[in-house]
Design an enzyme around this catalytic site. Structure first.
Site, PDB file in Angstrom:
ATOM      1  N   ASP A  28      -1.944   7.070   5.750  1.00  0.00           N
ATOM      2  CA  ASP A  28      -3.024   6.239   5.216  1.00  0.00           C
ATOM      3  C   ASP A  28      -3.416   5.282   6.343  1.00  0.00           C
ATOM      4  O   ASP A  28      -2.667   4.382   6.691  1.00  0.00           O
ATOM      5  CB  ASP A  28      -2.525   5.470   3.989  1.00  0.00           C
ATOM      6  CG  ASP A  28      -3.537   4.451   3.460  1.00  0.00           C
ATOM      7  OD1 ASP A  28      -4.628   4.306   4.055  1.00  0.00           O
ATOM      8  OD2 ASP A  28      -3.221   3.788   2.449  1.00  0.00           O
ATOM      9  N   TRP A  81       0.825  -1.206   0.000  1.00  0.00           N
ATOM     10  CA  TRP A  81       0.000   0.000   0.000  1.00  0.00           C
ATOM     11  C   TRP A  81       0.854   1.249   0.000  1.00  0.00           C
ATOM     12  O   TRP A  81       0.525   2.237  -0.668  1.00  0.00           O
ATOM     13  CB  TRP A  81      -1.010  -0.001   1.148  1.00  0.00           C
ATOM     14  CG  TRP A  81      -2.077  -1.034   0.945  1.00  0.00           C
ATOM     15  CD1 TRP A  81      -2.362  -2.089   1.770  1.00  0.00           C
ATOM     16  CD2 TRP A  81      -2.990  -1.151  -0.168  1.00  0.00           C
ATOM     17  NE1 TRP A  81      -3.390  -2.834   1.233  1.00  0.00           N
ATOM     18  CE2 TRP A  81      -3.791  -2.289   0.058  1.00  0.00           C
ATOM     19  CE3 TRP A  81      -3.201  -0.405  -1.321  1.00  0.00           C
ATOM     20  CZ2 TRP A  81      -4.791  -2.690  -0.839  1.00  0.00           C
ATOM     21  CZ3 TRP A  81      -4.190  -0.807  -2.217  1.00  0.00           C
ATOM     22  CH2 TRP A  81      -4.974  -1.931  -1.964  1.00  0.00           C
ATOM     23  N   LYS A  85     -12.858  -0.974   5.684  1.00  0.00           N
ATOM     24  CA  LYS A  85     -12.135  -1.912   6.534  1.00  0.00           C
ATOM     25  C   LYS A  85     -12.700  -1.875   7.952  1.00  0.00           C
ATOM     26  O   LYS A  85     -13.134  -2.875   8.490  1.00  0.00           O
ATOM     27  CB  LYS A  85     -10.634  -1.604   6.564  1.00  0.00           C
ATOM     28  CG  LYS A  85      -9.982  -1.315   5.202  1.00  0.00           C
ATOM     29  CD  LYS A  85      -9.983  -2.508   4.287  1.00  0.00           C
ATOM     30  CE  LYS A  85      -9.566  -2.227   2.846  1.00  0.00           C
ATOM     31  NZ  LYS A  85      -8.311  -1.547   2.607  1.00  0.00           N
TER      32      LYS A  85
HETATM   33  C1  LIG Z   1      -7.669  -1.153   1.246  1.00  0.00           C
HETATM   34  C2  LIG Z   1      -6.541  -0.201   1.331  1.00  0.00           C
HETATM   35  C3  LIG Z   1      -6.278   0.721   0.308  1.00  0.00           C
HETATM   36  C4  LIG Z   1      -7.106   0.783  -0.955  1.00  0.00           C
HETATM   37  O1  LIG Z   1      -8.314   1.360  -0.705  1.00  0.00           O
HETATM   38  P1  LIG Z   1      -9.421   1.600  -1.843  1.00  0.00           P
HETATM   39  O2  LIG Z   1     -10.575   2.076  -1.053  1.00  0.00           O
HETATM   40  O3  LIG Z   1      -9.651   0.290  -2.536  1.00  0.00           O
HETATM   41  O4  LIG Z   1      -8.886   2.631  -2.762  1.00  0.00           O
HETATM   42  C5  LIG Z   1      -5.226   1.597   0.473  1.00  0.00           C
HETATM   43  N1  LIG Z   1      -4.464   1.571   1.585  1.00  0.00           N
HETATM   44  C6  LIG Z   1      -4.683   0.693   2.582  1.00  0.00           C
HETATM   45  C7  LIG Z   1      -3.817   0.708   3.785  1.00  0.00           C
HETATM   46  C8  LIG Z   1      -5.724  -0.229   2.477  1.00  0.00           C
HETATM   47  O5  LIG Z   1      -5.950  -1.098   3.477  1.00  0.00           O
END
Ligand SMILES: *Cc1c(COP(=O)(O)O)cnc(C)c1O
Length: 364
Positions: free
Chosen positions: A176, A106, A200
């Site tokens: 993030d 990520w 999530k």
């Molecule tokens: C799931 C996730 C993403 C991607 O998210 P989207 O909503 O599919 O764009 C990015 N960073 C992390 C840490 C994630 O867990």
């Protein structure tokens, strides 16, 4: 109806009381004669839902007054572009550049996207240790003139998590937090910006949360789409265009559920207990291995392997038969992954631990 213990990494399990309430309100939200999906986003009903969700998020996370909470769309991957468009030009002198910390897939996606909008310096990378530990803060090559330092708090695929906020001095820290937001208390004031997709730990896909310090708003690059300019989103109270109304409604119910079950601190204690139970069982066996080093392991996404990958399919099949769903690891890393977000009760983790032992006895 039988509900499984759902270990999906995302979209992920939601608290059952939230789903029940949403079901009960599906056709008629509190006497309005309409479901939430059918309401005008500018009507008083939805405006109250929106305001309450905003207020609850601020309360749960203790977000200081000089931060804005933006409800956006596009997920974390879109935010990987929207964020540099908005924040790379906040330094008045010098060119647009930022530091990024690489701890896995990520963060690498964030790095690749940011490179389209400015200069990215990878200040530290876990590549050297095979993505088994977060690089020591003392090894980070930070640029004091960077517009910000970006990290991924929890690597959802690799199972690596920053155990605490690093000290990056005066440079704004950006995270993030897609897969760890609300999983334990964080000091928001340590960050300039926190962002993440909702699917999530918060609610349905479609909603992106951005928490950003006021002073960083208003510096968007000219190419920034109007709907993604933090100034425009903030000035319009996240209603510049139609927001993801259903996702915001469910997020609000989840925030209420967190508050009513003890808040983020209680959530953090439960998550610590859940992950300790699972890692303890994995470490105690000679059959399963956890690639990530203790102290760097995610409390949300527990990545592990069986001693023989030819048993993977049988493991997943047996788990499914016991109501333990979606344990297969991400296609890029293989093995297994148990995502144990806020909505996963400790009973679900205990059921997985029981199955781990049973499977090892039969195949170990
Ligand atoms: C799931 C996730 C993403 C991607 O998210 P989207 O909503 O599919 O764009 C990015 N960073 C992390 C840490 C994630 O867990």
């Amino acid at each position: 109806m039988t509900r499984v213990y759902n270990f999906s990494a995302g979209p992920a399990a939601l608290p059952e009381p939230v789903l029940r309430q949403a079901a009960a309100e599906m056709l008629d939200w509190r006497g309005s004669g309409m479901g939430v999906m059918e309401m005008s986003h500018r009507g008083p009903e939805f405006m109250s839902i929106h305001a309450e969700a905003q207020a609850l998020l601020r309360e749960l996370m203790g977000i200081p007054a000089h931060y804005r909470t933006l409800f956006m769309q596009g997920g974390a991957l879109a935010e990987n572009a929207i964020l540099p468009m908005n924040l790379l030009n906040t330094r008045r002198s010098g060119q647009a550049r930022a530091d990024y910390i690489d701890t896995g897939i990520w963060s690498q996606k964030s790095i690749a996207e940011a490179r389209r909008y400015g200069t990215v310096n990878v200040a530290a990378s876990a590549a050297g240790n095979g993505y088994t530990r977060v690089p020591e803060r003392s090894t980070w090559q930070l640029d004091p003139d960077a517009a910000y330092v970006h990290l991924c708090s929890n690597e959802t695929i690799g199972g690596l998590e920053h155990a605490s906020e690093p000290d990056v001095g005066a440079v704004p820290l950006v995270a993030d937090m897609s897969s760890s937001i609300l999983s334990r208390p964080v000091d928001v004031s340590r960050y300039a910006c926190i962002y993440g997709g909702a699917q999530k730990n918060i609610g349905p896909a479609g909603l992106t949360i951005v928490i950003v310090r006021d002073e960083l708003i208003g510096h968007a690059q000219p190419c920034t789409p109007t709907a993604f300019d933090y100034r425009v989103v903030a000035d319009n109270d996240s209603m510049f265009n139609t927001p993801p109304t259903w996702a915001i409604y469910i997020a609000g119910l989840v925030f209420k559920w967190i508050r009513d079950t003890g808040g983020v601190a209680a959530m953090g204690e439960r998550n610590a207990a859940k992950s300790a139970l699972l890692y303890g069982a994995l470490d105690a066996s000679g059959f399963y291995t956890v690639p990530v080093a203790p102290g760097h392991r995610s409390r949300m996404n527990v990545v592990f392997r069986l001693s023989d990958e030819r048993l993977d399919a049988a493991f997943v099949k047996g788990a499914q038969a016991r109501g333990l769903a979606q344990l297969k690891g991400h296609r890029s890393v293989g093995g297994m992954r148990a995502s144990i977000y806020n909505a996963m009760p400790i009973e679900g983790v205990q059921a997985l631990v029981d199955y781990l032992r049973e499977f090892e006895r039969a195949h170990g």
